[in-house]
Scaffold this motif. Sequence first.
Motif, short mmCIF file in Angstrom:
data_model
loop_
_atom_site.label_atom_id
_atom_site.label_comp_id
_atom_site.label_asym_id
_atom_site.label_seq_id
_atom_site.Cartn_x
_atom_site.Cartn_y
_atom_site.Cartn_z
N TRP A 45 28.29 38.78 28.79
CA TRP A 45 28.29 38.73 30.25
C TRP A 45 28.98 37.47 30.77
O TRP A 45 29.54 37.47 31.86
N GLU A 46 28.94 36.39 30.01
CA GLU A 46 29.55 35.15 30.47
C GLU A 46 31.06 35.32 30.68
O GLU A 46 31.66 34.68 31.54
N ALA A 47 31.68 36.17 29.88
CA ALA A 47 33.11 36.42 30.04
C ALA A 47 33.39 37.07 31.38
O ALA A 47 34.35 36.72 32.08
N LEU A 48 32.55 38.03 31.76
CA LEU A 48 32.73 38.71 33.04
C LEU A 48 32.46 37.75 34.20
O LEU A 48 33.16 37.76 35.22
N ARG A 49 31.44 36.91 34.03
CA ARG A 49 31.13 35.92 35.08
C ARG A 49 32.28 34.93 35.25
O ARG A 49 32.59 34.50 36.36
N ASP A 50 32.88 34.55 34.13
CA ASP A 50 33.99 33.60 34.18
C ASP A 50 35.16 34.20 34.97
O ASP A 50 35.78 33.51 35.79
N LEU A 51 35.44 35.47 34.75
CA LEU A 51 36.52 36.13 35.47
C LEU A 51 36.20 36.13 36.97
O LEU A 51 37.08 35.85 37.80
N PRO A 78 21.83 43.73 27.31
CA PRO A 78 21.11 42.46 27.28
C PRO A 78 21.96 41.31 27.83
O PRO A 78 23.17 41.25 27.59
N GLY A 79 21.30 40.42 28.56
CA GLY A 79 21.98 39.24 29.05
C GLY A 79 22.33 39.24 30.51
O GLY A 79 22.70 38.21 31.07
N LEU A 80 22.21 40.39 31.18
CA LEU A 80 22.56 40.40 32.59
C LEU A 80 21.51 39.65 33.40
O LEU A 80 20.33 39.63 33.04
#
Length: 392
Positions: free
Chosen positions: A381-387, A322-324
């Motif tokens: 997912w926001e953590a992965l996007r931030d990276l 969820p969240g993608l």
Amino acid sequence: MQPESPYRFTRVLGGSLVGKAWAAVDGQERPATVVVLDGPAATDPRWREVFAQAVGMLAQAPGGHPYAEADLTSTNPWVAYAGDQPDVPERLFRLLQQDYRAEDATVSLGDSTAPVSGTPVSTGAWSQGPAGDAAPGALAETTQQVALYAQAPWSAPVSAAPSSGVPVPLDREPFGMPGRRIAPVQVVRKRRGWLPLVAGGLAIALVAGALGYALGGSGDEEKAPSETTALSPFRATQASINKAKFVGELAPLGEPWLPDVSGCVVYNDDGGPDLPPDEERHVYCPDGALQLHFVLFREQAQRDAARAHRQDLNLAAGTLAPGLKEATRTTGGKTGVPGSYVEYAFRVETGTYCGLWWNRDDSNGVLVIETPCEAGIAGNWEALRDLWRRYS
């Protein structure tokens, strides 16, 4: 020879090494599109199971294709779609990680009798019924078969794509995605030193990003480590070591990452995995739970095929992660260069993986980031996007 079915086949639309697509009509002379598993794959229980799973996956995916009829237990399993739907066979074969050739293509399809390489890994029984009656949770189970760089759907637990445009997994620690793979790779360790002894800068940045969002901050105001301070002796050394590996078109894609990755392996180098035929260069960098793949495809069409595979994984993810967000066009957070961005998820035997695909418009180079959804980003997912924003 045409397989047995209640449909009358009129012509071959295209096919792959494991099956063909036909234009057909039903008993009432209504047009239909029928996909058939044939050749050696039709007698292999593993291919039959994966074919059934792909059919269900395509039927359940948002924007997918429910089928009109199917017989997945016949000598040659088949599935029929109402009307003329030439795009459906290509999507179905792509889920099987097979290159699909239209009948008017210059390459001959032959009789699908060529040996099929690879040994599928069972993902559990698939309860199949007419469109709309797919078993609950089947979609999540079928995504486990899709690998990034696999020759066969089971050859790698990563997000692999068609054999002409997907990475190949190494050894489930670092890289083992589905499809032509890139995600969890099955790394064949021919020597030590592939995995870092401690979490690297990327893992730290990922955790920092996750904490920032948890506390209510966007994380956008934070700069990549290389922007805020002069390189320490260690990071400067890592940048020097890595620079020699990221050459040609991979140089601009890898440059932001150079000080913060270590233990990178170049495919085809001593001790490294074999380079897939559709790739010109492939650099794999493990970092804690993160698996980073920098891939240069030989042709744009191969790059686009690999991206399309991940877009299918995005559509099929459902409640898997969820969240993608939907695949989109955007610009790199660090460079401002335009390109294509895709988030996706898939299952392997050890759990669910979250992946991120990024390719710049000005190159056939691609960045793929994959990590266990829970152990790597705690489902955030926001953590992965931030990276991605920090290093793109």
